[in-house]
Design a protein around this motif. Structure first.
Motif, PDB file in Angstrom:
ATOM      1  N   THR B  24      -3.413   2.566  -5.838  1.00 48.32           N
ATOM      2  CA  THR B  24      -3.353   1.320  -5.271  1.00 48.32           C
ATOM      3  C   THR B  24      -3.187   0.241  -6.290  1.00 48.32           C
ATOM      4  N   ALA B  25      -2.737  -0.886  -6.081  1.00 49.55           N
ATOM      5  CA  ALA B  25      -2.899  -2.331  -7.035  1.00 49.55           C
ATOM      6  C   ALA B  25      -2.343  -3.438  -6.252  1.00 49.55           C
ATOM      7  N   LYS B  26      -2.391  -4.357  -7.096  1.00 47.97           N
ATOM      8  CA  LYS B  26      -1.771  -5.754  -6.649  1.00 47.97           C
ATOM      9  C   LYS B  26      -0.519  -6.137  -7.736  1.00 47.97           C
ATOM     10  N   THR B  27       0.434  -6.418  -7.164  1.00 46.03           N
ATOM     11  CA  THR B  27       1.537  -7.026  -8.152  1.00 46.03           C
ATOM     12  C   THR B  27       0.985  -8.650  -8.607  1.00 46.03           C
ATOM     13  N   ALA B  28       1.691  -8.955  -9.375  1.00 42.62           N
ATOM     14  CA  ALA B  28       1.252 -10.441  -9.790  1.00 42.62           C
ATOM     15  C   ALA B  28       1.160 -11.440  -8.781  1.00 42.62           C
ATOM     16  N   ASP B  29       2.015 -11.248  -7.916  1.00 42.56           N
ATOM     17  CA  ASP B  29       1.828 -12.187  -6.677  1.00 42.56           C
ATOM     18  C   ASP B  29       1.004 -11.894  -5.647  1.00 42.56           C
ATOM     19  N   GLY B  30       0.158 -10.544  -5.824  1.00 41.28           N
ATOM     20  CA  GLY B  30      -0.473 -10.408  -4.911  1.00 41.28           C
ATOM     21  C   GLY B  30      -0.338  -9.317  -3.721  1.00 41.28           C
ATOM     22  N   THR B  31       0.844  -9.027  -3.861  1.00 45.12           N
ATOM     23  CA  THR B  31       1.462  -7.885  -2.982  1.00 45.12           C
ATOM     24  C   THR B  31       0.982  -6.483  -3.220  1.00 45.12           C
ATOM     25  N   ALA B  71      -6.903   0.894  -7.690  1.00 44.99           N
ATOM     26  CA  ALA B  71      -8.027   1.770  -6.981  1.00 44.99           C
ATOM     27  C   ALA B  71      -7.450   3.076  -6.644  1.00 44.99           C
ATOM     28  N   VAL B  72      -8.278   3.983  -6.713  1.00 44.41           N
ATOM     29  CA  VAL B  72      -7.955   5.353  -6.098  1.00 44.41           C
ATOM     30  C   VAL B  72      -8.566   5.455  -4.852  1.00 44.41           C
ATOM     31  N   ASN B 104     -13.098  -4.874  -7.598  1.00 45.91           N
ATOM     32  CA  ASN B 104     -12.275  -5.406  -8.721  1.00 45.91           C
ATOM     33  C   ASN B 104     -10.788  -5.808  -8.201  1.00 45.91           C
ATOM     34  N   GLY B 105     -10.745  -5.917  -6.877  1.00 47.40           N
ATOM     35  CA  GLY B 105      -9.346  -6.550  -6.336  1.00 47.40           C
ATOM     36  C   GLY B 105      -8.371  -5.401  -6.128  1.00 47.40           C
ATOM     37  N   GLY B 106      -8.637  -4.202  -6.247  1.00 43.42           N
ATOM     38  CA  GLY B 106      -7.784  -3.037  -5.863  1.00 43.42           C
ATOM     39  C   GLY B 106      -7.830  -2.803  -4.240  1.00 43.42           C
ATOM     40  N   PRO B 107      -6.739  -2.393  -3.701  1.00 46.37           N
ATOM     41  CA  PRO B 107      -6.641  -2.276  -2.271  1.00 46.37           C
ATOM     42  C   PRO B 107      -7.493  -0.938  -1.953  1.00 46.37           C
ATOM     43  N   VAL B 108      -8.616  -0.921  -1.279  1.00 48.11           N
ATOM     44  CA  VAL B 108      -9.243   0.350  -0.667  1.00 48.11           C
ATOM     45  C   VAL B 108      -9.033   0.643   0.953  1.00 48.11           C
ATOM     46  N   ILE B 109      -8.575   1.710   1.247  1.00 48.97           N
ATOM     47  CA  ILE B 109      -8.527   2.160   2.386  1.00 48.97           C
ATOM     48  C   ILE B 109      -9.536   2.497   3.313  1.00 48.97           C
ATOM     49  N   ASP B 110      -9.445   2.126   4.585  1.00 49.35           N
ATOM     50  CA  ASP B 110     -10.564   2.622   5.538  1.00 49.35           C
ATOM     51  C   ASP B 110     -10.285   4.011   5.825  1.00 49.35           C
ATOM     52  N   VAL B 112     -11.352   6.868   4.161  1.00 46.70           N
ATOM     53  CA  VAL B 112     -11.201   7.691   3.032  1.00 46.70           C
ATOM     54  C   VAL B 112     -12.530   8.542   2.760  1.00 46.70           C
ATOM     55  N   SER B 113     -12.400   9.465   1.950  1.00 43.45           N
ATOM     56  CA  SER B 113     -13.767  10.346   1.664  1.00 43.45           C
ATOM     57  C   SER B 113     -14.353   9.453   0.658  1.00 43.45           C
ATOM     58  N   ALA B 114     -13.832   8.921  -0.304  1.00 45.06           N
ATOM     59  CA  ALA B 114     -14.171   8.035  -1.383  1.00 45.06           C
ATOM     60  C   ALA B 114     -13.115   7.077  -1.990  1.00 45.06           C
ATOM     61  N   TRP B 115     -13.465   5.988  -2.424  1.00 42.98           N
ATOM     62  CA  TRP B 115     -12.635   5.031  -3.197  1.00 42.98           C
ATOM     63  C   TRP B 115     -13.288   4.772  -4.462  1.00 42.98           C
ATOM     64  N   PHE B 116     -12.567   4.603  -5.325  1.00 45.50           N
ATOM     65  CA  PHE B 116     -13.063   3.888  -6.864  1.00 45.50           C
ATOM     66  C   PHE B 116     -11.989   2.917  -7.285  1.00 45.50           C
ATOM     67  N   ASP B 117     -12.574   1.787  -7.405  1.00 48.46           N
ATOM     68  CA  ASP B 117     -11.897   0.669  -7.784  1.00 48.46           C
ATOM     69  C   ASP B 117     -12.086   0.421  -9.207  1.00 48.46           C
ATOM     70  N   CYS B 118     -10.926   0.402 -10.080  1.00 57.24           N
ATOM     71  CA  CYS B 118     -11.100   0.378 -11.539  1.00 57.24           C
ATOM     72  C   CYS B 118     -10.464  -0.772 -12.227  1.00 57.24           C
ATOM     73  N   SER B 119     -10.769  -1.036 -13.423  1.00 55.27           N
ATOM     74  CA  SER B 119     -10.383  -1.867 -14.202  1.00 55.27           C
ATOM     75  C   SER B 119      -9.409  -1.042 -15.240  1.00 55.27           C
ATOM     76  N   MET B 120      -8.415  -1.615 -15.797  1.00 56.36           N
ATOM     77  CA  MET B 120      -7.658  -0.573 -16.436  1.00 56.36           C
ATOM     78  C   MET B 120      -8.535  -0.471 -18.038  1.00 56.36           C
ATOM     79  N   PHE B 121      -8.719   0.953 -18.266  1.00 57.39           N
ATOM     80  CA  PHE B 121      -9.287   1.188 -19.438  1.00 57.39           C
ATOM     81  C   PHE B 121      -8.246   1.449 -20.530  1.00 57.39           C
ATOM     82  N   LYS B 122      -7.481   2.169 -20.445  1.00 58.95           N
ATOM     83  CA  LYS B 122      -6.471   2.780 -21.344  1.00 58.95           C
ATOM     84  C   LYS B 122      -5.182   3.232 -20.685  1.00 58.95           C
TER      85      LYS B 122
END
Lengths: 304, 304
Positions: B24-31, B71-72, B104-110, B112-122
């Motif tokens: 998941t992620a958010k678009t520029a307008d927050g969607t 987010a994964v 980090n602002g990524g949408p995390v879903i209720d 789940v077994s695990a979530w990882f909220d990530c900044s873009m590394f590469k």
């Protein structure tokens, strides 16, 4: 993230189920090397690319990063011992398996579910690991169920099968899939899955007999569905089943179009096949159904 | 490779078992945006990195490659519907799930077994896909078994459980693991796994009762081992069981050292625990045992 516990992070990584691979290459002097890894992913169909992650601290680091390529062996459920051998210090790991050179020179191991022999496409440094991206120069796959790994332990369909005993009336059926089509048999009241009633020989034997009756080379995998068949007063268990290319002598591989599904008159089977159709869309290279999303078979020529 | 059939390549890719994620992620307008993917891999512990592959042809391509992060969400076995929703065209996918913003602002879903909220590394271009490598800025994991995917269909422990009926004398035990240690109980003749005899309530209920008796928050996963207990004339089935951090009220988490294994007097259990010790070495971030390879728990400070 400013503060974290690597132990907890490692456990969180482990929640993602994986297969198990042995990644191999040859050193400059031709010695085969290899290690067990579950950090594999398919990446691209055209060009055909896969990736694996290798620890910077690995004793194999120098050899793999300077190699012309590598092979990825997807272990089958019967190969726990191969996984273990290539995961711990063993004098000569390759002495314990049958292997040969793949088309690109990477060692491919006998009895795997699939292998991909790759030239080196790109390497990407990423923290304490390096990502090896390989271009598939040759590959082979068969119907053997893959070895799985979840939260630190192997997962295999064999464990399921061992736990099943024919306790009362039990019917087993097989969901034999090939390229998104499912093997269905014409019965007097519509399309049905190949099935058999479990006799005194037990679940495994009955399953094998059902598979044999179809004329396909196929192997039962995980349990796909379980339900009480109230009409026949039986417990009905359906097994996933991957098939190798071939022509069935019983039934036909059938598109799961709405039209065909209407010809499946047993409600439980129809519901299950609907579900199967949905699920096949998942993933990078999901198998698609229907006109709008049908995959097309291509034979392409790609220069290296 | 100069000639190949993409259909066969896709099938070969499918032999590698995976979990299922929603990225998941958010678009520029927050969607919020998101898609189902099984091309996930953990990459590095320090810095903490993960990767996912995204098709160049994806409608999400522009949004994800220009996002600050993603987010994964590692789906649990109860979330097939989430996987299906994010794999097909649905007007508002996020209306069908409970979710919130990760650190980090990524949408995390209720759920789940695990979530990882990530900044873009590469990001790495790789054929018809792009590899998104994220730096984990926050994560969470629990004991819920993950949803699996193999050869085009879901794999869950729930299917196994549904197929088991208490047909004759049956004993179920749980292999509750936490950081490579296993919960063992002191009995009069040595160390044993927490276990229970299946009564008229059925396998599921008995398993839950055994887990509850340990005082841990844990969930039974796949069947780990099946054997005939000839002494007690019973079929014995052991289930994998992931636990959340906590203190057991029954037994203790025990290192599988040779010394401790000698105190397991039941031969079948001892053999199984030996096997479990071997298996935990697999993978990128396998849990290691013994002095030579013991993992160490660190809390580190890492600047972004």
């Amino acid at each position: 993230m400013t503060q974290y516990d690597p132990r907890e992070l490692r456990n969180a990584f482990g929640t993602f189920m994986t297969g198990v691979t042995v990644v191999t290459a040859k050193t400059a002097d031709g010695t085969p090397i290899g290690f067990t890894a579950n950090s594999f992913s398919s990446v691209s169909l055209d060009p055909p690319l896969v990736l694996v992650c290798l620890a910077n601290s690995s004793s194999n680091y120098q050899a793999f990063t300077s190699a012309d390529g590598f092979a990825v062996n997807i272990l089958s459920e019967a190969q726990k011992h191969v996984s273990n051998t290539f995961a711990r210090p063993v004098e000569d790991r390759f002495a314990t398996v049958d292997w040969r050179d793949g088309p690109n020179g990477g060692p491919v191991i006998d009895g795997v579910s699939a292998w991909f022999d790759c030239s080196m496409f790109k390497t990407v440094e990423a923290g304490d690991h390096i990502i090896l991206i390989g271009k598939v120069e040759g590959f082979e796959a068969n119907a053997a169920p893959g070895l799985g790994y979840a939260r630190g332990a192997y997962v295999t369909p064999a464990a399921e099968l061992a736990a099943l005993e024919p306790h009362h009336d039990m019917i087993v059926s097989v969901l034999v899939q090939l390229d998104g089509k499912v093997l269905l048999v014409e019965a007097k009241d519509g399309l049905v899955l190949p099935e058999g009633r479990v006799g005194k020989d037990g679940v495994s034997q009955t399953l094998q007999a059902v598979v044999s009756s179809t004329g396909m080379t196929a192997e039962p995998g995980f349990i796909y569905s379980v339900y009480e068949d109230s009409d026949r007063k039986s417990q009905h268990i359906t097994f996933q089943c991957a098939a190798e290319d071939g022509q069935p002598t019983l039934g036909a591989f059938t598109d799961l179009s709405d039209e065909n599904l209407q010809r499946v008159t047993d409600p439980a089977t129809r519901t299950m096949l609907h579900r199967f159709r949905e699920e096949s869309r998942i993933g990078n290279f999901g198998i698609y159904y229907g006109n709008q999303q049908s995959g097309h078979v291509r034979t392409i020529t790609a220069g290296r």
